[in-house]
Design an enzyme around this catalytic site. Structure first.
Site, PDB file in Angstrom:
ATOM      1  N   THR A  46       9.231   4.330 -33.139  1.00 51.66           N
ATOM      2  CA  THR A  46       8.586   3.888 -31.902  1.00 51.66           C
ATOM      3  C   THR A  46       7.580   4.917 -31.400  1.00 51.66           C
ATOM      4  OG1 THR A  46      10.640   2.769 -31.320  1.00 51.66           O
ATOM      5  CG2 THR A  46       9.030   3.059 -29.566  1.00 51.66           C
ATOM      6  N   TYR A 109      13.433  -8.654 -28.577  1.00 54.81           N
ATOM      7  CA  TYR A 109      12.837  -9.848 -27.963  1.00 54.81           C
ATOM      8  C   TYR A 109      13.648 -11.121 -28.224  1.00 54.81           C
ATOM      9  CZ  TYR A 109       9.367 -13.061 -26.100  1.00 54.81           C
ATOM     10  OH  TYR A 109       8.739 -14.019 -25.358  1.00 54.81           O
ATOM     11  N   TYR A 135      19.542   1.445 -35.629  1.00 58.87           N
ATOM     12  CA  TYR A 135      18.919   2.006 -34.423  1.00 58.87           C
ATOM     13  C   TYR A 135      19.207   1.083 -33.257  1.00 58.87           C
ATOM     14  CZ  TYR A 135      15.121   3.893 -31.441  1.00 58.87           C
ATOM     15  OH  TYR A 135      14.384   4.446 -30.421  1.00 58.87           O
ATOM     16  N   ARG A 140      14.638  -1.063 -25.104  1.00 55.65           N
ATOM     17  CA  ARG A 140      13.460  -1.655 -25.749  1.00 55.65           C
ATOM     18  C   ARG A 140      13.755  -3.013 -26.378  1.00 55.65           C
ATOM     19  NH1 ARG A 140       9.028   1.616 -26.330  1.00 55.65           N
ATOM     20  NH2 ARG A 140       9.330   3.846 -25.953  1.00 55.65           N
ATOM     21  N   LYS A 164      21.355   5.651 -35.056  1.00 53.09           N
ATOM     22  CA  LYS A 164      20.659   6.344 -33.969  1.00 53.09           C
ATOM     23  C   LYS A 164      21.025   5.588 -32.702  1.00 53.09           C
ATOM     24  CE  LYS A 164      16.141   7.542 -32.066  1.00 53.09           C
ATOM     25  NZ  LYS A 164      14.668   7.367 -32.164  1.00 53.09           N
ATOM     26  N   ILE A 206      17.846  12.280 -33.343  1.00 51.08           N
ATOM     27  CA  ILE A 206      16.454  12.003 -33.694  1.00 51.08           C
ATOM     28  C   ILE A 206      15.704  12.075 -32.378  1.00 51.08           C
ATOM     29  CG2 ILE A 206      14.797  10.312 -34.575  1.00 51.08           C
ATOM     30  CD1 ILE A 206      17.024   9.336 -36.475  1.00 51.08           C
TER      31      ILE A 206
END
Length: 292
Positions: A46, A109, A135, A140, A164, A206
């Site tokens: 990202t 989304y 992840y 997000r 992550k 990370i």
């Protein structure tokens, strides 16, 4: 997967003032990480503004990082999306020989159920020729990959080796650490709670702030892994204000301004992101001078 223990950083994509990819600056940034104790590099996450890069630009970023790194550190490639078929087709067709693992974000989304998330990553695991890092970043994606789903995936697929975890929830992180199979890595995706996660049994981070201040942040993580909590927290509190600041007006606008202050790249971001404002720029500049 011990090569993914410690501090990884989510590399930015530096741009010139004309918004083209700045390969010279990217090479400098890679060398800055290698020279200051970072353990591995994450490409096209990202923070790389990968959503605004076209196919040719992504290939240029990958090529530049591979050449600049020259085999010195393990590399992880971001390969994710909310179209499962598209993700699996990319995994089947892309040359991943330079990479230790992929980092694959939970579908955004679409807001899938937990079963939908499981089936997505089942397909990713079956398509990927190299290990997979899950992840989870609900801020997000608009959905939270729950510990039960992660643990189910970790038990069912040998090549799903880590997560992550960026929900910003230390209790959820501890549930993952408690329930995951032996050898599965729970990696922080939230700079501010990295140290408590590591002290609770996490494998590292990370990081975004870690690429701005790699020496200090990677030392903090290493001290945490060694359970030297007091020394580690000194570094945590030294950097804490900068963590808040770099996310205050969006990522990677904040970290790119730090790189500008360090003389590593311009602070150019692509729309819909914009540069940090004058007030935040001044505070970030002051922080860089303090750390120096």
């Amino acid at each position: 997967m011990q090569s993914l223990t410690g501090t990884g950083v989510a590399l930015v994509t530096p741009f010139k003032k004309d918004f083209s990819v700045d390969t010279d600056a990217l090479t400098k940034i890679v060398n800055y990480q290698v020279d200051n104790g970072i353990n591995y590099l994450v490409v096209l996450g990202t923070t790389a503004e990968s959503a605004t890069l076209n196919k040719d630009e992504k290939e240029l970023v990958i090529k530049t990082v591979i050449e600049a790194n020259a085999g010195r550190l393990p590399l992880v490639l971001g390969v994710g999306g909310n179209n499962t078929h598209e993700v699996t087709e990319e995994l089947k067709s892309r040359d991943l020989s330079a990479f230790t693992a992929i980092l694959s974000v939970s579908p955004y989304y679409n807001k899938p159920t937990q079963e939908g998330i499981y089936q997505h990553f089942k397909a990713v695991a079956q398509a990927s020729p190299i290990p997979v890092i899950l992840y989870n970043v609900p801020g997000r994606t608009a959905s939270n990959m729950l510990p039960a789903t992660v643990i189910r995936l970790a038990n069912d697929f040998e090549n799903i080796v880590a997560i992550k975890e960026a929900a910003g929830d230390i209790v959820q992180a501890m549930r993952l650490i408690q329930g995951a199979p032996k050898g599965f890595l729970v990696i922080s995706g939230d700079d501010m709670i990295t140290l408590p996660m590591v002290l609770a049994g996490g494998a590292g981070v990370i990081s975004v702030i870690g690429e701005g201040f790699p020496k200090q942040f990677s030392k903090m993580v290493q001290l945490g892994l060694e359970k030297k909590a007091d020394e580690a927290y000194e570094l945590h509190y030294l950097l804490a204000d900068s963590i808040d600041m770099i996310f205050e007006q969006g990522n990677p606008a904040g970290i790119k301004h730090i790189f500008k202050a360090l003389g590593l790249c311009e602070d150019v971001v692509r729309l819909p992101l914009v540069n940090v404002n004058e007030d935040l720029a001044g505070r970030l500049n002051a922080f860089v001078e303090k750390i120096r």
